[in-house]
Design an enzyme around this catalytic site. Structure first.
Site, mmCIF file in Angstrom:
data_model
loop_
_atom_site.group_PDB
_atom_site.id
_atom_site.type_symbol
_atom_site.label_atom_id
_atom_site.label_comp_id
_atom_site.label_asym_id
_atom_site.label_seq_id
_atom_site.Cartn_x
_atom_site.Cartn_y
_atom_site.Cartn_z
ATOM 1 N N CYS A 20 0.819 -1.215 0.000
ATOM 2 C CA CYS A 20 0.000 0.000 0.000
ATOM 3 C C CYS A 20 0.848 1.258 0.000
ATOM 4 O O CYS A 20 0.327 2.356 -0.189
ATOM 5 C CB CYS A 20 -0.947 0.002 1.197
ATOM 6 S SG CYS A 20 -2.284 -1.201 1.033
ATOM 7 N N ASP A 229 -10.234 1.345 7.854
ATOM 8 C CA ASP A 229 -9.057 0.540 8.132
ATOM 9 C C ASP A 229 -7.813 1.373 7.823
ATOM 10 O O ASP A 229 -7.844 2.272 6.978
ATOM 11 C CB ASP A 229 -9.064 -0.798 7.374
ATOM 12 C CG ASP A 229 -9.148 -0.638 5.871
ATOM 13 O OD1 ASP A 229 -9.514 0.456 5.390
ATOM 14 O OD2 ASP A 229 -8.840 -1.610 5.159
HETATM 15 CO CO CO Z 1 -9.740 1.097 3.581
#
Ligand code: CO
Ligand code: CO
Ligand code: CO
Length: 358
Positions: A20, A229
């Site tokens: 990410c 998240d």
């Molecule tokens: Co997310």
């Protein structure tokens, strides 16, 4: 599992940025997304405007469809672990909305001529194993040949429209709970640069490969105000999205205070950050967040960077009403959620999205 052919580069050597941390920065993304039309379909309950984890489309009075996609470059060298992590990360956006995944499609970009199909099979097997833990299967997908490997899932979930947990419901007074330790960006960068042996990554790999399913079920059992998240934009970036979305929906500025001593870190993350090991994505995250963040002067630069560290498959960040906090912690503990850290609270602030770190 056979070792990758010795003459081949490691999986993580095939991409400039891993996991990410390869996300496009928030500032550039905002400018690009501004070209998308504003949507008018009232059944699109959550669209791109609030930078939430998934889109939500209401199919009927009782059923909402939750749709999300997450794809990234290799975050670790082991293809099986890469597949597990990519799947857990993609599923996480459904859990962050309080929904239940029902099916997934895979996307594969793979240097087939150079590496052949075996490692790719391991990636898919890892993803399938994690999907099994989520009670879904990979129903199909799409693949292309590409020098730089990329893998991820499109995940579809279902929820009752009233049970959706958006990132926009936070209120001053709510308490912030985080369900996984931070530091995956720093740790995976350390391995990539050869300053930490890959064996030391085990804790981070298991954390990244673990589903946010139990944490999601805990928050649904209690009822919470908001959730997201923590992934590529780091804790500060994703909290910022919650604060801005909550401010807009309340019509009054919502900010937050974070207690740095309460934030859980993966082993070695703090030491490595102190040695200036940090992915470029984390620096970009801190730059984007900095104008809205007031750090207590005693907090050193490397801790500021860690708070913006680009996470892959991080935990849920939950805003819960104070009188429900104990119940949430009990539910998380009953479900063996590894971290259940109370890291701060939402506050009425002068400016939407302001964050004080003390
Ligand atoms: Co997310
Ligand atoms: Co996502
Ligand atoms: Co196709």
């Amino acid at each position: 599992m056979p070792d990758p052919k010795p003459q081949l580069p490691r999986l993580t050597e095939l991409s400039a940025t891993a996991g990410c941390a390869a996300k496009i920065g928030q500032a550039d993304l905002q400018r690009a997304l501004a070209h998308l039309p504003v949507y008018e379909d009232p059944r699109l309950v959550v669209g791109h405007a609030t930078s939430d984890d998934a889109a939500v489309y209401q199919l009927s009075d009782d059923v909402a469809l939750v749709e999300t996609v997450d794809i990234f470059t290799p975050i670790v060298d082991d293809p099986y672990d890469y597949g597990r992590i990519a799947a857990a990360n993609a599923l996480s956006d459904v859990y962050a909305m309080g929904a239940r995944p029902i099916s997934a499609l895979s996307f594969i970009a793979w240097p087939m001529a150079e590496r052949g199909p075996d490692e790719l099979g391991d990636i898919l097997r890892g993803a399938a194993d994690v999907c099994r833990l989520a009670n879904i299967v990979i129903a199909g997908g799409h693949s292309i040949v590409d020098k730089e490997p990329k893998f991820g899932l499109f995940v579809t979930g279902l929820s009752h429209p009233k049970a959706i947990v958006t990132n926009a419901g936070g209120r001053p007074g709510d308490v912030l709970v985080l369900t996984k330790p931070l530091g995956t960006g720093v740790l995976t960068t350390a391995v990539k640069r050869g300053v930490m042996p890959p064996e030391e990554l085990r804790q981070a790999i298991e954390s990244m490969a673990s589903l946010n399913r139990a944490a999601c079920e805990a928050m649904l059992a209690v009822g919470v105000q908001a959730c997201t998240d923590v992934t590529g934009f780091g804790l500060l970036g994703h909290l910022g999205n919650v604060l801005r979305a909550s401010s807009a929906s309340r019509g009054q500025p919502v900010g937050a205070r974070l207690h740095i001593d309460e934030i859980p870190w993966l082993d070695h993350a703090v030491d490595l950050a102190a040695e200036n090991i940090c992915p470029g994505g984390s620096r970009r995250n801190l730059e984007f967040a900095a104008p809205h963040v007031n750090f207590s002067s005693s907090i050193p630069e490397h801790m500021r960077l860690l708070m913006a560290d680009a996470q892959t498959s991080g935990g849920l960040l939950i805003a819960v009403a104070p009188h429900k906090l104990d119940a949430l912690l009990v539910e998380l503990s009953h479900r063996d959620v590894a971290a259940r850290a109370v890291i701060g609270e939402l506050l009425a602030m002068d400016e939407p999205g302001a964050i004080a770190v003390i």
